[in-house]
Design a protein around this motif. Structure first.
Motif, PDB file in Angstrom:
ATOM      1  N   GLY A   9       3.528   4.593   2.814  1.00 36.54           N
ATOM      2  CA  GLY A   9       3.056   5.640   3.708  1.00 36.54           C
ATOM      3  C   GLY A   9       4.024   5.831   4.852  1.00 36.54           C
ATOM      4  N   LYS A  10       3.972   6.991   5.470  1.00 35.74           N
ATOM      5  CA  LYS A  10       4.818   7.255   6.623  1.00 35.74           C
ATOM      6  C   LYS A  10       4.477   6.289   7.743  1.00 35.74           C
ATOM      7  CE  LYS A  10       5.831  10.935   9.996  1.00 35.74           C
ATOM      8  NZ  LYS A  10       7.286  10.645  10.032  1.00 35.74           N
ATOM      9  N   GLY A  11       5.480   5.905   8.530  1.00 35.85           N
ATOM     10  CA  GLY A  11       5.237   5.015   9.650  1.00 35.85           C
ATOM     11  C   GLY A  11       4.157   5.554  10.574  1.00 35.85           C
ATOM     12  N   GLY A  12       3.253   4.685  10.993  1.00 38.67           N
ATOM     13  CA  GLY A  12       2.192   5.083  11.882  1.00 38.67           C
ATOM     14  C   GLY A  12       0.903   5.494  11.201  1.00 38.67           C
ATOM     15  N   THR A  13       0.903   5.512   9.869  1.00 42.97           N
ATOM     16  CA  THR A  13      -0.311   5.911   9.141  1.00 42.97           C
ATOM     17  C   THR A  13      -1.240   4.729   8.863  1.00 42.97           C
ATOM     18  OG1 THR A  13       0.793   5.669   6.993  1.00 42.97           O
ATOM     19  CG2 THR A  13       0.863   7.853   8.034  1.00 42.97           C
ATOM     20  N   GLY A  14      -0.768   3.515   9.126  1.00 45.67           N
ATOM     21  CA  GLY A  14      -1.611   2.334   8.908  1.00 45.67           C
ATOM     22  C   GLY A  14      -1.531   1.782   7.498  1.00 45.67           C
ATOM     23  N   LYS A  15      -0.363   1.887   6.854  1.00 45.67           N
ATOM     24  CA  LYS A  15      -0.252   1.439   5.458  1.00 45.67           C
ATOM     25  C   LYS A  15      -0.467  -0.067   5.318  1.00 45.67           C
ATOM     26  CE  LYS A  15       4.777   0.689   5.214  1.00 45.67           C
ATOM     27  NZ  LYS A  15       4.690  -0.757   5.002  1.00 45.67           N
ATOM     28  N   THR A  16      -0.006  -0.853   6.285  1.00 44.77           N
ATOM     29  CA  THR A  16      -0.206  -2.303   6.203  1.00 44.77           C
ATOM     30  C   THR A  16      -1.688  -2.650   6.307  1.00 44.77           C
ATOM     31  OG1 THR A  16       1.991  -2.760   7.139  1.00 44.77           O
ATOM     32  CG2 THR A  16       0.349  -4.520   7.282  1.00 44.77           C
ATOM     33  N   THR A  17      -2.400  -1.975   7.189  1.00 43.13           N
ATOM     34  CA  THR A  17      -3.843  -2.190   7.320  1.00 43.13           C
ATOM     35  C   THR A  17      -4.554  -1.827   6.024  1.00 43.13           C
ATOM     36  OG1 THR A  17      -3.772  -1.756   9.695  1.00 43.13           O
ATOM     37  CG2 THR A  17      -5.902  -1.521   8.600  1.00 43.13           C
ATOM     38  N   VAL A  18      -4.181  -0.695   5.436  1.00 44.67           N
ATOM     39  CA  VAL A  18      -4.804  -0.267   4.181  1.00 44.67           C
ATOM     40  C   VAL A  18      -4.489  -1.252   3.068  1.00 44.67           C
ATOM     41  CG1 VAL A  18      -4.832   1.527   2.397  1.00 44.67           C
ATOM     42  CG2 VAL A  18      -4.876   2.172   4.810  1.00 44.67           C
ATOM     43  N   ALA A  19      -3.250  -1.738   3.004  1.00 43.07           N
ATOM     44  CA  ALA A  19      -2.878  -2.717   1.976  1.00 43.07           C
ATOM     45  C   ALA A  19      -3.715  -3.984   2.115  1.00 43.07           C
ATOM     46  CB  ALA A  19      -1.394  -3.043   2.072  1.00 43.07           C
ATOM     47  N   ALA A  20      -3.898  -4.460   3.341  1.00 41.97           N
ATOM     48  CA  ALA A  20      -4.685  -5.672   3.572  1.00 41.97           C
ATOM     49  C   ALA A  20      -6.151  -5.445   3.197  1.00 41.97           C
ATOM     50  CB  ALA A  20      -4.573  -6.096   5.036  1.00 41.97           C
ATOM     51  N   ALA A  21      -6.698  -4.294   3.588  1.00 42.86           N
ATOM     52  CA  ALA A  21      -8.094  -3.990   3.260  1.00 42.86           C
ATOM     53  C   ALA A  21      -8.269  -3.839   1.751  1.00 42.86           C
ATOM     54  CB  ALA A  21      -8.534  -2.708   3.972  1.00 42.86           C
ATOM     55  N   LEU A  22      -7.272  -3.256   1.080  1.00 45.32           N
ATOM     56  CA  LEU A  22      -7.341  -3.101  -0.380  1.00 45.32           C
ATOM     57  C   LEU A  22      -7.327  -4.462  -1.071  1.00 45.32           C
ATOM     58  CD1 LEU A  22      -7.391  -1.273  -2.866  1.00 45.32           C
ATOM     59  CD2 LEU A  22      -4.890  -1.125  -2.718  1.00 45.32           C
ATOM     60  N   ALA A  23      -6.511  -5.382  -0.563  1.00 45.17           N
ATOM     61  CA  ALA A  23      -6.471  -6.727  -1.141  1.00 45.17           C
ATOM     62  C   ALA A  23      -7.837  -7.398  -1.012  1.00 45.17           C
ATOM     63  CB  ALA A  23      -5.400  -7.563  -0.447  1.00 45.17           C
ATOM     64  N   LEU A  24      -8.488  -7.241   0.119  1.00 45.75           N
ATOM     65  CA  LEU A  24      -9.833  -7.779   0.311  1.00 45.75           C
ATOM     66  C   LEU A  24     -10.833  -7.119  -0.641  1.00 45.75           C
ATOM     67  CD1 LEU A  24     -10.150  -8.070   4.199  1.00 45.75           C
ATOM     68  CD2 LEU A  24     -10.498  -9.936   2.567  1.00 45.75           C
ATOM     69  N   ALA A  25     -10.733  -5.804  -0.769  1.00 45.45           N
ATOM     70  CA  ALA A  25     -11.662  -5.073  -1.640  1.00 45.45           C
ATOM     71  C   ALA A  25     -11.525  -5.510  -3.092  1.00 45.45           C
ATOM     72  CB  ALA A  25     -11.420  -3.569  -1.519  1.00 45.45           C
ATOM     73  N   LEU A  26     -10.291  -5.709  -3.546  1.00 45.80           N
ATOM     74  CA  LEU A  26     -10.049  -6.082  -4.945  1.00 45.80           C
ATOM     75  C   LEU A  26     -10.416  -7.537  -5.227  1.00 45.80           C
ATOM     76  CD1 LEU A  26      -6.641  -4.258  -5.518  1.00 45.80           C
ATOM     77  CD2 LEU A  26      -8.870  -3.598  -6.440  1.00 45.80           C
ATOM     78  N   ALA A  27     -10.502  -8.339  -4.161  1.00 42.85           N
ATOM     79  CA  ALA A  27     -10.854  -9.756  -4.343  1.00 42.85           C
ATOM     80  C   ALA A  27     -12.363  -9.977  -4.373  1.00 42.85           C
ATOM     81  CB  ALA A  27     -10.242 -10.592  -3.221  1.00 42.85           C
ATOM     82  N   THR A  28     -13.134  -8.910  -4.194  1.00 38.82           N
ATOM     83  CA  THR A  28     -14.595  -9.039  -4.220  1.00 38.82           C
ATOM     84  C   THR A  28     -15.073  -9.524  -5.591  1.00 38.82           C
ATOM     85  OG1 THR A  28     -14.734  -7.223  -2.628  1.00 38.82           O
ATOM     86  CG2 THR A  28     -16.747  -7.795  -3.774  1.00 38.82           C
ATOM     87  N   GLU A  29     -16.199 -10.180  -5.598  1.00 31.53           N
ATOM     88  CA  GLU A  29     -16.811 -10.686  -6.843  1.00 31.53           C
ATOM     89  C   GLU A  29     -15.975 -11.779  -7.504  1.00 31.53           C
ATOM     90  OE1 GLU A  29     -19.776  -9.824  -7.397  1.00 31.53           O
ATOM     91  OE2 GLU A  29     -19.834  -8.201  -5.944  1.00 31.53           O
ATOM     92  N   GLY A  30     -15.409 -12.659  -6.699  1.00 30.27           N
ATOM     93  CA  GLY A  30     -14.742 -13.835  -7.246  1.00 30.27           C
ATOM     94  C   GLY A  30     -13.334 -13.641  -7.750  1.00 30.27           C
ATOM     95  N   LYS A  31     -12.729 -12.484  -7.508  1.00 29.18           N
ATOM     96  CA  LYS A  31     -11.356 -12.242  -7.981  1.00 29.18           C
ATOM     97  C   LYS A  31     -10.340 -12.896  -7.042  1.00 29.18           C
ATOM     98  CE  LYS A  31     -12.698  -9.598 -11.387  1.00 29.18           C
ATOM     99  NZ  LYS A  31     -12.433  -8.157 -11.353  1.00 29.18           N
ATOM    100  N   ARG A  32      -9.122 -13.050  -7.548  1.00 30.99           N
ATOM    101  CA  ARG A  32      -8.013 -13.589  -6.755  1.00 30.99           C
ATOM    102  C   ARG A  32      -6.961 -12.499  -6.585  1.00 30.99           C
ATOM    103  NH1 ARG A  32      -6.452 -18.976  -6.416  1.00 30.99           N
ATOM    104  NH2 ARG A  32      -4.373 -18.423  -7.130  1.00 30.99           N
ATOM    105  N   THR A  33      -6.575 -12.270  -5.339  1.00 31.99           N
ATOM    106  CA  THR A  33      -5.603 -11.231  -5.028  1.00 31.99           C
ATOM    107  C   THR A  33      -4.454 -11.831  -4.238  1.00 31.99           C
ATOM    108  OG1 THR A  33      -7.327  -9.532  -4.933  1.00 31.99           O
ATOM    109  CG2 THR A  33      -5.248  -9.010  -3.891  1.00 31.99           C
ATOM    110  N   LEU A  34      -3.240 -11.387  -4.554  1.00 29.97           N
ATOM    111  CA  LEU A  34      -2.061 -11.776  -3.772  1.00 29.97           C
ATOM    112  C   LEU A  34      -1.585 -10.560  -2.987  1.00 29.97           C
ATOM    113  CD1 LEU A  34       0.152 -13.854  -3.035  1.00 29.97           C
ATOM    114  CD2 LEU A  34       1.485 -12.942  -4.965  1.00 29.97           C
ATOM    115  N   LEU A  35      -1.487 -10.706  -1.675  1.00 25.45           N
ATOM    116  CA  LEU A  35      -1.015  -9.647  -0.786  1.00 25.45           C
ATOM    117  C   LEU A  35       0.430  -9.957  -0.408  1.00 25.45           C
ATOM    118  CD1 LEU A  35      -1.542  -7.146   0.972  1.00 25.45           C
ATOM    119  CD2 LEU A  35      -2.590  -8.665   2.675  1.00 25.45           C
ATOM    120  N   VAL A  36       1.339  -9.073  -0.801  1.00 26.30           N
ATOM    121  CA  VAL A  36       2.771  -9.325  -0.663  1.00 26.30           C
ATOM    122  C   VAL A  36       3.376  -8.424   0.412  1.00 26.30           C
ATOM    123  CG1 VAL A  36       5.003  -9.187  -1.831  1.00 26.30           C
ATOM    124  CG2 VAL A  36       3.011 -10.073  -3.051  1.00 26.30           C
TER     125      VAL A  36
END
Length: 320
Positions: A9-36
């Protein structure tokens, strides 16, 4: 379902925040996620309110349902040492090269080497399996470079593969591109409902398609609420001074006459913003990819806000 989720995403759009939130969302229900993380900014560590990450995978959060989020800040020099050990068994000789400055030369000067190492490390995590043949991670989420560089960053392995016709470097580049151009991968672009970020998003999608890289979704971040309904917005354009003054007086507001002008000015600015956002939302809708909206967290982003965004992404089904 894509196992490698790349977030740009363009700088200032919050792409790092979205990436972190997406990693949390995908780890729901016992899944394992790696955030790189690949840019060396340690933005993920700041979001999760922890110390800077070393070059190792470590658990940083537990998602709803008992899932785990692990994080890795990829260092190009360390990744190159891993690569030299993996393919050439250099061991201590590799460490000697680092002392001589050869590692820094290779990752800074040699065209494409740094990006090959960064993408290669993420793709290795996607393919990695345990002794029982199960994937080590259900999903890998990459906080990638900004939209203006994302296509070149992901496609650099093709360029290296063209230069090295045979040998380990060629094989590594080909293996990485097989992951990046497969259904295992989705590249999401984060934007705001503003003209420049939306235009850069449209350009980014066009470049990704031209490079035959798989586009995922457009995630519209920090969407502000509409405080006025459609009728109120239309009424701003008329002369409503007397009506506003009477309404303030009925509400018991003192000095209402002085408040009329600034209130109408704020309402007009809000109406203008709503119209601009409507225009940009129409542009996003015409890009031909799924689009999702995340609300602005008014009190600022902290761990609680990150989990709220994760719940929102989970509910929207992003990346699933």
């Amino acid at each position: 379902m894509s196992r490698l989720q790349v977030v740009s995403g363009k700088g200032g759009t919050g792409k790092t925040t979205v990436a972190a939130a997406l990693a949390l969302a995908l780890a729901t229900e016992g899944k394992r996620t790696l955030l790189v993380e690949v840019e060396g900014r340690q933005g993920i560590a700041q979001l999760f309110e922890t110390e800077a990450f070393p070059y190792e995978e470590r658990k940083i959060a537990v998602a709803p349902g008992g899932g785990e989020v692990h994080a890795l800040a990829i260092d190009a020099e360390r990744a190159l040492l891993d690569y030299l050990q993996m393919f050439y068994k250099l061991g201590s000789a590799g460490r000697a090269l680092k002392k001589l400055g050869a590692i820094d030369f290779a990752t800074t000067i040699a065209p494409g080497v740094r990006d090959v190492l960064l993408t290669g490390k993420a793709c290795e995590a996607v393919r990695r399996k345990d002794k029982q043949g199960r994937y080590a991670y259900d999903h890998v989420v990459m906080d990638a470079p900004p939209t203006g560089r994302i296509t070149r960053f992901l496609n650099v392995n093709d360029e290296v593969a063209g230069l090295a016709k045979i040998g380990p470097i060629h094989n590594q580049a080909q293996a990485v591109m097989r992951v990046l151009k497969s259904p295992e991968t989705a590249v999401h672009l984060v934007t705001l409902l503003e003209e420049m970020p939306v235009q850069e998003t449209a350009d980014g999608i066009a470049e990704l398609r031209a490079a035959e890289l798989p586009t995922g979704a457009v995630i519209v971040n920090m969407v502000r609420p509409h405080l006025l309904d459609e009728e109120a917005v239309r009424g701003i354009t008329g002369d409503r001074r007397k009506e506003v003054a009477k309404a303030l007086t009925r509400a018991g507001v003192t000095g209402s006459a002085k408040l009329v002008t600034p209130l109408l000015q704020e309402a007009a600015e809000h109406a203008e913003r709503v119209e601009l956002e409507r225009e940009q939302r129409a542009v996003v809708a015409g890009l031909g990819v799924p689009a999702y909206e995340l609300p602005l967290i008014g009190e600022g982003m902290d761990l609680a806000g990150l989990y709220r965004l994760a719940v929102r992404l989970r509910g929207l089904g992003v990346g699933q």
